[in-house]
Design a protein around this motif. Structure first.
Motif, short mmCIF file in Angstrom:
data_model
loop_
_atom_site.label_atom_id
_atom_site.label_comp_id
_atom_site.label_asym_id
_atom_site.label_seq_id
_atom_site.Cartn_x
_atom_site.Cartn_y
_atom_site.Cartn_z
N LEU A 1 19.25 33.31 -45.67
CA LEU A 1 18.32 32.46 -46.41
C LEU A 1 17.41 31.78 -45.38
O LEU A 1 17.89 31.09 -44.48
N HIS A 2 16.08 32.00 -45.46
CA HIS A 2 15.19 31.42 -44.44
C HIS A 2 13.86 30.97 -45.04
O HIS A 2 13.60 31.19 -46.23
N ASP A 3 13.05 30.34 -44.20
CA ASP A 3 11.75 29.77 -44.61
C ASP A 3 11.91 28.88 -45.85
O ASP A 3 11.11 28.93 -46.78
N PHE B 1 12.05 29.69 -50.89
CA PHE B 1 12.68 30.28 -49.70
C PHE B 1 12.65 31.79 -49.76
O PHE B 1 12.33 32.39 -50.80
N HIS B 2 12.96 32.43 -48.61
CA HIS B 2 13.07 33.89 -48.51
C HIS B 2 14.54 34.27 -48.43
O HIS B 2 15.34 33.50 -47.89
N ILE B 3 14.89 35.47 -48.93
CA ILE B 3 16.22 36.03 -48.68
C ILE B 3 16.08 37.49 -48.27
O ILE B 3 15.09 38.15 -48.62
N LEU C 1 11.53 37.95 -51.71
CA LEU C 1 12.49 38.95 -51.24
C LEU C 1 11.96 39.65 -50.00
O LEU C 1 10.83 40.14 -49.99
N ASP C 2 12.81 39.74 -48.95
CA ASP C 2 12.52 40.55 -47.77
C ASP C 2 13.52 41.69 -47.75
O ASP C 2 14.70 41.46 -48.01
N PRO C 3 13.08 42.95 -47.39
CA PRO C 3 14.08 43.97 -47.10
C PRO C 3 14.83 43.54 -45.83
O PRO C 3 14.18 43.07 -44.88
N VAL D 1 11.11 40.74 -40.29
CA VAL D 1 10.79 39.48 -39.61
C VAL D 1 9.28 39.33 -39.61
O VAL D 1 8.57 40.17 -39.09
N ASP D 2 8.78 38.28 -40.24
CA ASP D 2 7.32 38.11 -40.36
C ASP D 2 6.74 37.35 -39.19
O ASP D 2 5.61 37.59 -38.79
N ASP D 3 7.52 36.41 -38.65
CA ASP D 3 6.96 35.46 -37.69
C ASP D 3 8.00 35.19 -36.61
O ASP D 3 8.61 34.13 -36.58
N VAL E 1 10.33 29.28 -39.72
CA VAL E 1 10.21 30.33 -40.74
C VAL E 1 11.43 31.25 -40.73
O VAL E 1 11.98 31.58 -41.78
N GLU E 2 11.87 31.68 -39.55
CA GLU E 2 12.85 32.77 -39.48
C GLU E 2 14.31 32.34 -39.29
O GLU E 2 15.21 33.13 -39.55
N ALA E 3 14.57 31.13 -38.84
CA ALA E 3 15.96 30.73 -38.58
C ALA E 3 16.78 30.79 -39.88
O ALA E 3 16.28 30.42 -40.94
ZN LIG Z 1 10.98 36.23 -44.64
#
Ligand SMILES: [Zn+2]
Ligand SMILES: [Zn+2]
Length: 308
Positions: free
Chosen positions: A228-230, A244-246, A281-283, A287-289, A295-297
């Motif tokens: 779970l990030h951003d 958030f992103h997962i 949703l991210d596959p 990693v975007d950034d 954002v990514e932690a």
């Molecule tokens: Zn993301």
């Protein structure tokens, strides 16, 4: 607003109106800075009650075509307006006190000021005990805040009496403007405290760490995703917003991923009533950034640490 709450709100408006008129008369009669400061407080109480009522009502309007996130920030705007009014009046009282101190003119007819302050004290006492009974029955937050304020007004009315006795009967010249200055600073302190919360809301400040962690804990109690990030959180009036992103399995079907998101939304709504959630949703592995830990932690890292 239910009836006891409205009646309590009307009672405090009526008390502020009556005390405002009495104190205006006493301030004219005595020329006392302490009475003037206490008059400013009563007038501000009146404006505060009215603006709070209006702001809360405006903030509760449901989202419409122009304001898709609702009107929650109206409450913070109303609070900031009050803070501005308080700051200006406190400054005016300070100027008046300095003028009085530098010309050694004293207040006259202190008995008028003392009499009015005693009436104010008794009325405020009656109002606070009425508010207590309403709070017990309704648990209203707005009346609760008003109650705390009127309790501090008991102190303020007592201070005016002390100032006038010291100057009028014990001959301590300067006691009155000095008490006036103290009351002005007291008003400014209250204004500052009120503005912190309003500014936090307007600036979209993140939730307190503890509440944020609770959210991550609840979310990570579910399965079907990782990392779970951003995470971004904010509060607007009585509404909470979260996004958030997962990471999900890149080969997962859209329908299955949608189930994961729906389950997350339901679990979070159970824990935080009225929350609005947006999940990206991210596959897995995306990693975007890469150089931005904000954002990514992985927000759930602290959960694994405590398990170890
Ligand atoms: Zn993301
Ligand atoms: Zn007050």
């Amino acid at each position: 607003m239910n009836r006891p709450v409205r009646r309590a709100a009307l009672a405090s408006v009526a008390v502020a109106l009556l005390l405002g008129a009495l104190k205006a008369w006493a301030a004219l009669k005595t020329g006392s800075v302490a009475v003037l400061a206490s008059l400013a407080d009563s007038l501000l109480d009146l404006v505060a009650s009215l603006v709070t009522l209006g702001g809360v009502r405006w903030a509760m309007q449901p989202a419409d075509a122009e304001h898709r996130f609702g009107h929650g920030k109206a409450e913070a705007l109303a609070a900031l307006f009050q803070v501005g009014v308080i700051a200006v009046s406190a400054f005016a009282i300070l100027l008046r006190a300095i003028e009085r101190l530098s010309t050694d003119q004293t207040s006259t007819d202190p008995e008028y000021g003392i009499g009015v302050s005693i009436v104010a004290f008794v009325l405020t006492l009656a109002l606070t005990s009425y508010q207590r009974s309403v709070i017990r029955r309704t648990r209203s937050v707005a009346i609760g805040a008003d109650h705390v304020h009127y309790q501090s007004d008991l102190l303020l009315n007592g201070a005016v009496i002390v100032a006038l006795v010291l100057e009028g009967y014990l001959g301590l010249a300067g006691a009155d403007p000095l008490f006036g200055i103290a009351i002005a600073f007291w008003l400014m302190f209250g204004a500052w405290r009120a503005s912190v919360e309003a500014i936090n809301q307007l600036m979209d400040r993140e939730w307190p760490e503890e509440k944020r962690r609770r959210l991550v804990e609840v979310a990570c109690g579910l399965s079907g995703f990782e990392r779970l990030h951003d995470l971004r959180t904010r509060t607007s009036g009585n509404r909470d917003f979260v996004q958030f992103h997962i990471w999900v399995d890149p080969d997962m079907s859209v329908a299955a991923a949608h189930d994961v998101v729906e389950a997350l939304e339901r679990a979070l709504a159970d824990e935080f009533p009225g929350i609005e959630v947006l999940i990206h949703l991210d596959p897995a592995g995306q990693v975007d950034d890469p150089h931005n830990p904000l954002v990514e932690a992985d927000e759930s890292a602290f959960l694994k640490e405590t398990k170890r």
